[in-house]
Design a protein around this motif. Sequence first.
Motif, PDB file in Angstrom:
ATOM      1  N   VAL A 269       0.840  -1.202   0.000  1.00  0.00           N
ATOM      2  CA  VAL A 269       0.000   0.000   0.000  1.00  0.00           C
ATOM      3  C   VAL A 269       0.874   1.251   0.000  1.00  0.00           C
ATOM      4  O   VAL A 269       0.611   2.218  -0.730  1.00  0.00           O
ATOM      5  N   ILE A 270       1.921   1.245   0.808  1.00  0.00           N
ATOM      6  CA  ILE A 270       2.836   2.395   0.852  1.00  0.00           C
ATOM      7  C   ILE A 270       3.486   2.603  -0.513  1.00  0.00           C
ATOM      8  O   ILE A 270       3.583   3.733  -1.016  1.00  0.00           O
ATOM      9  N   GLU A 271       3.918   1.517  -1.139  1.00  0.00           N
ATOM     10  CA  GLU A 271       4.546   1.621  -2.451  1.00  0.00           C
ATOM     11  C   GLU A 271       3.559   2.146  -3.496  1.00  0.00           C
ATOM     12  O   GLU A 271       3.937   2.926  -4.380  1.00  0.00           O
ATOM     13  N   ALA A 272       2.292   1.711  -3.402  1.00  0.00           N
ATOM     14  CA  ALA A 272       1.285   2.187  -4.353  1.00  0.00           C
ATOM     15  C   ALA A 272       1.046   3.686  -4.191  1.00  0.00           C
ATOM     16  O   ALA A 272       0.860   4.412  -5.179  1.00  0.00           O
ATOM     17  N   LYS A 273       1.052   4.168  -2.959  1.00  0.00           N
ATOM     18  CA  LYS A 273       0.900   5.612  -2.735  1.00  0.00           C
ATOM     19  C   LYS A 273       2.113   6.386  -3.243  1.00  0.00           C
ATOM     20  O   LYS A 273       1.977   7.497  -3.766  1.00  0.00           O
ATOM     21  N   ASP A 274       3.294   5.799  -3.087  1.00  0.00           N
ATOM     22  CA  ASP A 274       4.513   6.488  -3.516  1.00  0.00           C
ATOM     23  C   ASP A 274       4.588   6.651  -5.027  1.00  0.00           C
ATOM     24  O   ASP A 274       5.343   7.512  -5.522  1.00  0.00           O
ATOM     25  N   ARG A 275       3.826   5.852  -5.752  1.00  0.00           N
ATOM     26  CA  ARG A 275       3.860   5.963  -7.214  1.00  0.00           C
ATOM     27  C   ARG A 275       3.211   7.244  -7.718  1.00  0.00           C
ATOM     28  O   ARG A 275       3.361   7.609  -8.884  1.00  0.00           O
ATOM     29  N   PHE A 276       2.492   7.959  -6.845  1.00  0.00           N
ATOM     30  CA  PHE A 276       1.923   9.253  -7.220  1.00  0.00           C
ATOM     31  C   PHE A 276       2.972  10.370  -7.152  1.00  0.00           C
ATOM     32  O   PHE A 276       2.739  11.455  -7.660  1.00  0.00           O
ATOM     33  N   LEU A 277       4.088  10.111  -6.509  1.00  0.00           N
ATOM     34  CA  LEU A 277       5.106  11.136  -6.300  1.00  0.00           C
ATOM     35  C   LEU A 277       5.978  11.303  -7.543  1.00  0.00           C
ATOM     36  O   LEU A 277       6.166  10.365  -8.316  1.00  0.00           O
ATOM     37  N   PRO A 278       6.489  12.523  -7.763  1.00  0.00           N
ATOM     38  CA  PRO A 278       7.416  12.720  -8.889  1.00  0.00           C
ATOM     39  C   PRO A 278       8.760  12.070  -8.610  1.00  0.00           C
ATOM     40  O   PRO A 278       9.093  11.760  -7.462  1.00  0.00           O
ATOM     41  N   SER A 279       9.528  11.881  -9.638  1.00  0.00           N
ATOM     42  CA  SER A 279      10.880  11.361  -9.493  1.00  0.00           C
ATOM     43  C   SER A 279      11.870  12.440  -9.923  1.00  0.00           C
ATOM     44  O   SER A 279      11.634  13.172 -10.893  1.00  0.00           O
TER      45      SER A 279
ATOM     46  N   GLY B 118      -3.124   6.649 -17.022  1.00  0.00           N
ATOM     47  CA  GLY B 118      -4.180   5.740 -17.436  1.00  0.00           C
ATOM     48  C   GLY B 118      -4.912   5.102 -16.263  1.00  0.00           C
ATOM     49  O   GLY B 118      -5.352   3.960 -16.355  1.00  0.00           O
ATOM     50  N   MET B 119      -5.025   5.804 -15.137  1.00  0.00           N
ATOM     51  CA  MET B 119      -5.679   5.319 -13.922  1.00  0.00           C
ATOM     52  C   MET B 119      -4.917   4.168 -13.268  1.00  0.00           C
ATOM     53  O   MET B 119      -5.399   3.554 -12.323  1.00  0.00           O
ATOM     54  N   ALA B 120      -3.710   3.878 -13.753  1.00  0.00           N
ATOM     55  CA  ALA B 120      -2.978   2.720 -13.241  1.00  0.00           C
ATOM     56  C   ALA B 120      -2.636   2.885 -11.762  1.00  0.00           C
ATOM     57  O   ALA B 120      -2.758   1.945 -10.980  1.00  0.00           O
ATOM     58  N   GLU B 121      -2.178   4.112 -11.356  1.00  0.00           N
ATOM     59  CA  GLU B 121      -1.805   4.313  -9.952  1.00  0.00           C
ATOM     60  C   GLU B 121      -2.999   4.164  -9.026  1.00  0.00           C
ATOM     61  O   GLU B 121      -2.906   3.523  -7.968  1.00  0.00           O
TER      62      GLU B 121
END
Length: 440
Positions: A55-65, A107-110
Amino acid sequence: MRIHKIMLSLSVGMCVVSGAMAKEWSLDDCISYAINNNIDVRRQQLQIADGEQSVIEAKDRFLPSASASASQNFNFGRGLTSQNTYADRNTSNFGWSAGLNLPLFQGMAEYRNLKMAKLSLNQYLYEHEAAKDNVTLNVISQYLQVLYAKEVAESARSQMKFSEFEVQRTKEMIEVGKVAEATLYDLEATLAQDSLQVITAENDIQIALINLANLIQLKDIADFDVQPLDEYNPILPSAEQVIDAALAGNSTILGAKEAIKVADARILYAKSGYIPTLNFNAGLGSSYYKISGMANDNFGEQMKHNFATYLGFSLNIPIFDGFNTRNSVRRAQLQKTSAKLNLEDREDNLYKDIRLAYYQASGARDKLMTSEETLKKTKLSFDATVERFNLGKATQADYEQARNNLFRTDITRIQARYEYLLRRRILLFYQTPGLYRNTK
């Protein structure tokens, strides 16, 4: 009959005294200890931790790199000059850059990945509770097995005590010439058989205790013992009532239902591969270049003059990906079908287990009530046979038959009692989901 009751009381008293010297565990104590130490339950806890990390990793995918880089290169010998000719000169250059990538729409993936991660975590939580429920049922069964072995041993001790009394009484009667000495041999043989039954029964107690200790993962069993359960309620919930309650709150069923939700989320996540993605990119950087044997601007001047920034958007439109997205969707749909079959299988097993437990409990209850009444009459018959035997009006075979009938009837009662206790506990466990769920 009075002497028989006295011997029975003495044997019960000896059991109570010996039990008081040991460390007695209640059923709740055993269940709590097992849940805290069982390996399967602890594995499920690790799975929950893994789900929380997902769950934490899924939330982190919204963050920029963001990233930065620097490089230093040296060239010796022939190299390209600013006039686009080659010459034998040594050159060196240094450069640095920093960039930012911000996913604007994937594409709604996150969002779908985050939803799938949360649903998977819920599934792990239900499976954790199901593992605890499974351990609880096993502990209840083995706990009652210990109590059953104890009560069988108590009945065997009672038989042995009475045989010891008969042997002693017969010796006294032989001394005064009232009975033949051959009678004593038969009674001593009976006492030897009773002693063997006691040894076997006490060994069964130790085996049952060891099995229970192993089940709850208890290492030190030197003084391990259990407390008795004094519960008998002839009222049973109906099988349909238990099934309705179990379908609504049983962790195994809820976990299987959650797995279907996870499969639905996985299908949506796979379909995200059909949707375009949009990213925002930004960066900056500069460089320094030096040619040996020629005049070069200093480091600071070149860094200032060569400094550059950029902004940009990148749009990716999936046109054909070798059917990867299509295949992922089909695989996710197959996983949903498998999850549905798993739920159906678990519901069928639940129906079977509850109905079987109900009919077994009902049969054990009727058998218990009948055996208790039979035991009373068998005791009266045994006491009458003992009196006739003492008066010389009954043979040794009559005495042996009456004694064995009494013992078998008592064992039948004990078996029915603990069969009923076990099956009724199973029904209550399914009827009250979470009955031991708060056990720490």
